[in-house]
Design an enzyme around this catalytic site. Sequence first.
Site: not given
Ligand code: IMP
Length: 429
Positions: A12, A39-40, A219, A15
Amino acid sequence: MNIVVLGAQFGDEGKGKIVDLMTPKFSWVARYQGGHNAGHTVYVSGKKFVLHLIPSGILHDGVMCVIGNGVVVDPKALFKEIDELAGLGIDVGDRLLISDKAHLILPYHRELDVLSEARRGERKIGTTSRGIGPAYEDKIGRRGIRVCDLVDTKALADEVRANVDARNQIIKDSTLDWTQVYDELLASGARMRRWTGDVSLALDQAMRTGQRVLIEGAQGAMLDIDHGTYPFVTSSNATIGGACTGLGIPPKAIQGVLGVAKAYLTRVGEGPFPTELCGEIGERLRETGMEYGASTGRPRRCGWYDAVAVRYAVRVNGIDSIALTKLDVLDDLKTIDICTGYRIGDRTVTEFPSDLNTCGPITPSYESWPGWTTPTKGATSYSQLPAEARRYIARLEEVSGVPVGLISTGSDRHETIIRDDSVVARWLN
Ligand code: IMP
């Protein structure tokens, strides 16, 4: 010149905007890991676009967009995004290439994600519930289903049947019928076919003919499966190595790495966050910065800039320059803190610890810097910034060990400063 843009914090970082504004100088934009957990958000002329799977390069005519083999693809989420883009007047056409080696997220992966979180109870990760982890588990467990497997064969039928049977034993009361999953997969395969192919080969051919590739991470470094705050991480390599394995390109194909970092810090989901601010300032950052997850809408945890973490991200990724985002969110704060080390027990630590999650209570060591009263919002040149903001940035450069080449002062494309003498300016020339 091919450049990687990746997250230097907990995701977040903004990017999407950075990739969007750099894209006009590139012919290709390629995603290498993650899935629709990302989510971009991109604002173009006040219009908001949130992209989860398809690279934001799709908003630019003529740019080829790639979903690499390192990405896990949920066909339903993919089609939804393609259809929504069409509704907004953006035709994906033949500008999308999905690796035929990419693994799929299936309906039971989402169920397993939710179940696994429930079973962890208080130790839950706080995942996005998109089935990301279970899909990667199947990939590593060598029972995953890839895009190229989606043809009506006995092998696919056997694999789907075995997987659904196994899942039905884990997910109590599951009535999932393997033939239904199989039929849906065949239908997805048929619709996806026009966009699938050999990404590694296509990128190699593009690079050989001088076309430039912008490589987009999802991420951030601290959520990387190997280098992040394990187990509170995502299940892929968000750091630089993932770009090579997730696209099938050699390290030599990458000429620069731009790390994106917010001027403060946020995290969504559970896990250690030494500089988290739970009081009034954290609340203010959340509201001013509109810090709510682009995928899940969850409120993000907010805190001060953590130079220990960013310095670590710089080392692991070989970051050449930082794109510093959301500087304007700090406008009007009387003082702004920067974390330069951690106190853990009787030790002061300045390198990011591997056991951050289990090392015991951490007290950040802060430096306090004066805020600024003249707004930075919308500034487009470095000299326009108030002296205190320039001093803050200069200090971030020192403690993070990397120059700041780009500064974002608002959500729109034009609310950006590209420093003349920076490597970023050279990349965009
Ligand atoms: P998962 O990727 O859904 O398995 O989540 C694992 C961890 O990564 C959790 O803490 C999510 O909130 C975090 N996470 C996954 N995708 C994003 C992102 O695009 N932005 C911020 N945090 C993310």
